[in-house]
Design an enzyme around this catalytic site. Structure first.
Site, PDB file in Angstrom:
ATOM      1  N   ASP A   1       3.128   4.586   7.862  1.00 56.40           N
ATOM      2  CA  ASP A   1       2.401   5.763   8.342  1.00 56.40           C
ATOM      3  C   ASP A   1       2.184   5.685   9.846  1.00 56.40           C
ATOM      4  OD1 ASP A   1       2.214   7.241   6.091  1.00 56.40           O
ATOM      5  OD2 ASP A   1       0.179   6.644   5.570  1.00 56.40           O
TER       6      ASP A   1
ATOM      7  N   ASP B   1       5.196  18.369   2.419  1.00 59.89           N
ATOM      8  CA  ASP B   1       4.419  17.186   2.048  1.00 59.89           C
ATOM      9  C   ASP B   1       3.191  17.592   1.230  1.00 59.89           C
ATOM     10  OD1 ASP B   1       2.883  14.476   2.599  1.00 59.89           O
ATOM     11  OD2 ASP B   1       4.907  14.156   3.354  1.00 59.89           O
TER      12      ASP B   1
ATOM     13  N   ASP C   1       5.154   9.443  -3.459  1.00 61.58           N
ATOM     14  CA  ASP C   1       4.092   8.712  -2.750  1.00 61.58           C
ATOM     15  C   ASP C   1       3.193   7.969  -3.746  1.00 61.58           C
ATOM     16  OD1 ASP C   1       2.568   7.900  -0.611  1.00 61.58           O
ATOM     17  OD2 ASP C   1       2.099   9.905   0.110  1.00 61.58           O
ATOM     18  N   MET C   2       2.412   7.028  -3.262  1.00 61.10           N
ATOM     19  CA  MET C   2       1.460   6.274  -4.091  1.00 61.10           C
ATOM     20  C   MET C   2       0.423   5.691  -3.129  1.00 61.10           C
ATOM     21  SD  MET C   2       0.291   3.264  -5.266  1.00 61.10           S
ATOM     22  CE  MET C   2       1.334   1.891  -4.874  1.00 61.10           C
TER      23      MET C   2
HETATM   24  C1  DGJ Z   1       0.725   8.923   2.720  1.00 58.47           C
HETATM   25  C2  DGJ Z   1       2.123   9.048   3.255  1.00 58.47           C
HETATM   26  O1  DGJ Z   1       2.544   7.844   3.802  1.00 58.47           O
HETATM   27  C3  DGJ Z   1       2.149  10.164   4.291  1.00 58.47           C
HETATM   28  O2  DGJ Z   1       3.427  10.237   4.848  1.00 58.47           O
HETATM   29  C4  DGJ Z   1       1.766  11.455   3.626  1.00 58.47           C
HETATM   30  O3  DGJ Z   1       2.728  11.814   2.663  1.00 58.47           O
HETATM   31  C5  DGJ Z   1       0.400  11.308   2.983  1.00 58.47           C
HETATM   32  N1  DGJ Z   1       0.329  10.165   2.113  1.00 58.47           N
HETATM   33  C6  DGJ Z   1       0.044  12.552   2.196  1.00 58.47           C
HETATM   34  O4  DGJ Z   1      -1.124  12.412   1.512  1.00 58.47           O
END
Ligand code: DGJ
Length: 720
Positions: free
Chosen positions: A534, A352, A464-465
């Site tokens: 998350d 990640d 991701d964003m």
């Molecule tokens: C937000 C994502 O939802 C998480 O799973 C992780 O990848 C973080 N960003 C990393 O900055």
């Protein structure tokens, strides 16, 4: 199916599950009906019931307009509105003809559903003064209706399009309720149901992303509609940016429903000869309640949306290091986790955030997509090969749309981010957003991803964003096109995704936006799965996954076992409970496996084995919600049905003293058939559906679960 009465100009779109009827009256295109299938669509006898005996009220304001616009008697929300050169906004689309195409035409640059052999009805409406043409497209896909609008400026003057809905329909009656999926970061897609009353009800995003707060989905339901029965009308937009959806009781006491780009964030300059296409909406009617609606969406989105070969493949069980290490890792730590993962039978390691630039926290380096040699001295190729040697595939996190002010990229290209001249650049999570309206920025991202994905054996990408738009202004666009920035950004993003996902078809892409902040059909077109939230707490996930399933299939939802106590809410739950919730989606782990107790390691291993045994059911089966975790409910339950197997998943939040056993009632079984559980107990389908199964199987503790696999034995009938 499309049937047309040429003489009366009646258009009847239908599937075995619905009819949608349009008619032309006095130049106006009317939506006379949307609901259960009809054998005959001549509904013109209904017309007087719309207009009533009104004398003071303008007739147009009572009509069930398919494309309402303001200025000639309609006072509700406009589905189409254009301002011409003199500042005049009156728009008056008049029926101009129709076409039936033997296919579904491409919507250029936009995600969309597709189906071999699907016919498309296109109805053309033209504003006589400005010569603005609106072509409304209708394609029956599965048991849903795909809708979009194309605008062409055939006149000699520039037009500014201020309203451009993708779909609008009129529902009979005014006593409906609305259902939508509301949330926040880490609390996405909670189900909200509320009476419409006599008001207008509007949900929206202005964030430049579909958002955590609202999903681009709205349903109107009959007051007596429930999970398995009753009328439901719904709209879902295949789009990942700002949107608006509304239900409004009309003066004729019907309900006008609409979905599309948000007029608050998007206006579009259409020069003579130019064309504009709206995103596509999918309309679903169900007379079998909310589950009936979800089954239709799931079917369409499983089979007619995503083109990745991964859509139909068995998804790997993954371990993601985010909640295990956050930014604090090195090669040894990663390999430590990967070794344990391999011993448990996990199939994919996902590295990640934090592998690039100087990224030791979230203050810097987005845009500097070169490996951090201190953490990974053997580079991406080195770590990926070592992970492969352990028997795991290797996956990598990116946040390609972003730029940190503290990055080499920003120092080289300070004007590559969205920003408004003369104003401070608002940071969120210490980052800014790259201006994807710019072709040079699009090319930079495509090239960076192409090089990185070619440089090492990378089989999976987490895209991701992590922030929403501010100062949605583009240095690339002229002043009179600035209100196009948000939508042009989405078109830029879709262009990048198209390029990258088609260049790397073997890579499994998972979309993410601070968890589920962009969980929409637009992203699912390019990437078959999305990180759902998350919030990885098992109890919170019951609501999040239940709500998400209203529109999106389980095969689209990422769901992981994380640590206990949970990092978001501090709750302690058993590995079993966390696993039983996570197996309702694309299963994985997100914790430091190398620190698990011996007991948890055994459970984790048996969970992996269980998921390998069951994932053909959870990925391909029909998902049905049985007990809602919302409100005061102490339970949640859902079932997956695949061929002759039924997987029942039951969850209890709190243990109760001395209760009467609550029951769960299964759905859609063959009443006569025998269903055998894994302990060899036999039940008739009718008993499981109507007498139910007592849920007295939970252990005496809080936060417990039970997953039961039934196999239908068609040759065996139970004694009557
Ligand atoms: C937000 C994502 O939802 C998480 O799973 C992780 O990848 C973080 N960003 C990393 O900055």
């Amino acid at each position: 199916m499309i049937r047309i009465d040429e003489e009366k100009l009646i258009f009847h779109l239908s599937s075995p599950a619905f009819s949608y009827v349009l008619a032309v009256e006095d130049g106006r295109l009317l939506n006379l009906y949307w609901g259960a299938p009809l054998s005959c669509a001549d509904l013109n006898y209904l017309l007087p019931s719309f207009t009533g005996g009104a004398s003071f009220e303008l007739r147009e304001n009572r009509l069930p307009l398919e494309l309402p616009s303001v200025g000639t008697g309609w006072y509700g929300e406009a589905a189409l509105q254009a301002e011409n050169g003199d500042g005049n906004c009156v728009t008056s689309p008049v029926y101009g003809g129709y076409k039936v195409l033997p296919h579904k035409p491409e919507l250029p640059g936009l995600p969309q559903v597709h189906q071999e052999g699907a016919e498309t009805l296109q109805i053309q409406l033209v504003d006589p003064l400005t010569q603005l043409e609106a072509v409304l497209s209708y394609t029956v896909i599965g048991d849903g209706l795909a809708r979009s609008m194309q605008l062409v400026n055939h006149g000699g003057q520039s037009l500014c399009i201020t309203h451009m809905a993708s779909a609008c329909a009129t529902l009979y009656g005014h006593d409906l309720e609305v259902v939508h999926l509301r949330g926040a970061h880490a609390r996405e897609r909670h189900v909200v149901r509320t009476p419409l009353g006599q008001a207008a009800y509007r949900i929206e995003s202005q964030r430049g992303a579909s958002g955590h707060e609202e999903n681009p989905f709205l349903a109107a339901v009959a007051p007596n509609a429930a999970e398995h029965s009753g009328d439901v009308w719904s709209m879902n937009l295949i789009y990942s940016g700002s949107f608006a959806a509304s239900c409004q009781v009309t003066p004729g006491e019907n309900t006008a429903m609409m979905i599309g780009l948000n007029p608050a964030t998007t206006r579009w300059l259409l020069e003579p000869g130019e064309t504009f296409c709206t995103p596509e909406a999918v309309l679903v009617y169900s007379e079998r309640g909310l589950n009936g609606m979800s089954h239709i969406y799931h079917h369409i989105y499983r089979h007619c949306l995503c083109r990745s070969p991964w859509n139909d493949r068995q998804r790997p069980i993954l371990i993601n290091n985010w909640e295990a290490t956050y930014f604090n890792f090195n090669e040894d730590k990663i390999l430590d986790i990967a070794r344990t993962a391999a011993s448990l039978g996990i199939e994919l390691f996902v590295l990640d955030d934090g592998w690039f630039g100087q990224r030791d926290d979230d203050h810097r380096s987005l845009g500097d997509w070169y490996v951090n040699a201190r953490k990974l001295p053997h580079g991406l190729k080195g770590i990926a090969e070592k992970i492969n040697a352990l028997g795991l595939q290797f996956g990598l996190w990116f946040e390609p749309e972003m730029i940190s002010p503290d990055s080499d990229l920003y120092r080289a290209h300070p004007d590559w981010c969205l920003h408004a001249p003369g104003r401070p650049r608002t940071e969120a999570r210490h980052q800014l957003i790259l201006d994807l309206t710019r072709p040079d920025v699009q090319n930079f991202i495509i090239q960076m991803l192409t090089e990185t994905l070619s440089s090492a054996p990378i089989s999976y990408v987490k895209w991701d964003m992590n922030r929403n738009m501010t100062e949605a202004f583009s240095a690339f666009l002229p002043a009179n096109r600035q209100m196009e920035t948000q939508h042009r950004y989405m078109l830029g993003l879709y262009h990048i995704l198209e390029e990258v996902t088609t260049s790397f078809p073997e890579v499994l892409f998972e979309s993410c936006s601070g968890g589920g902040g962009r969980f929409d059909a637009g992203m699912l077109y390019y990437m078959p799965q999305t990180w759902t939230s998350d919030d990885t707490d098992a109890i919170e996930r019951l609501k999040i996954q239940y709500g998400t399933s209203f529109v999106y299939p389980a095969a689209a939802m990422g769901a992981h076992i994380s640590a206990s106590p949970n990092h978001q809410v501090g709750r302690h739950t058993s590995m079993q409970m966390r696993g039983d919730v996570a197996l309702g989606g694309n299963f994985g782990f997100e914790l430091d496996l190398s620190r698990l107790s011996a007991e948890d390691l055994v459970t984790a291993k048996s969970m992996v084995e269980k998921v390998k045994r069951l994932r053909h059911i959870t990925q391909n089966g029909e998902f049905t919600r049985l007990i809602s975790p919302f409100g005061d409910s102490n339970y949640a339950a859902w079932q997956f049905t695949h061929e002759n197997q039924v997987l029942l998943c039951c969850y209890r939040k709190l243990n109760e003293p001395n209760p009467c056993a609550a029951r769960v009632f299964l759905q859609g079984l063959r009443p006569e058939a025998a269903y055998i559980d894994e302990d060899g107990h036999a039940y008739s389908g009718s008993a499981l559906m109507h007498a139910g199964l007592p849920m007295n199987f939970f252990p005496r503790q809080d936060f417990t679960s039970r997953v039961i696999l039934f196999t239908r034995q068609s040759e065996r009938k139970l004694p009557s």
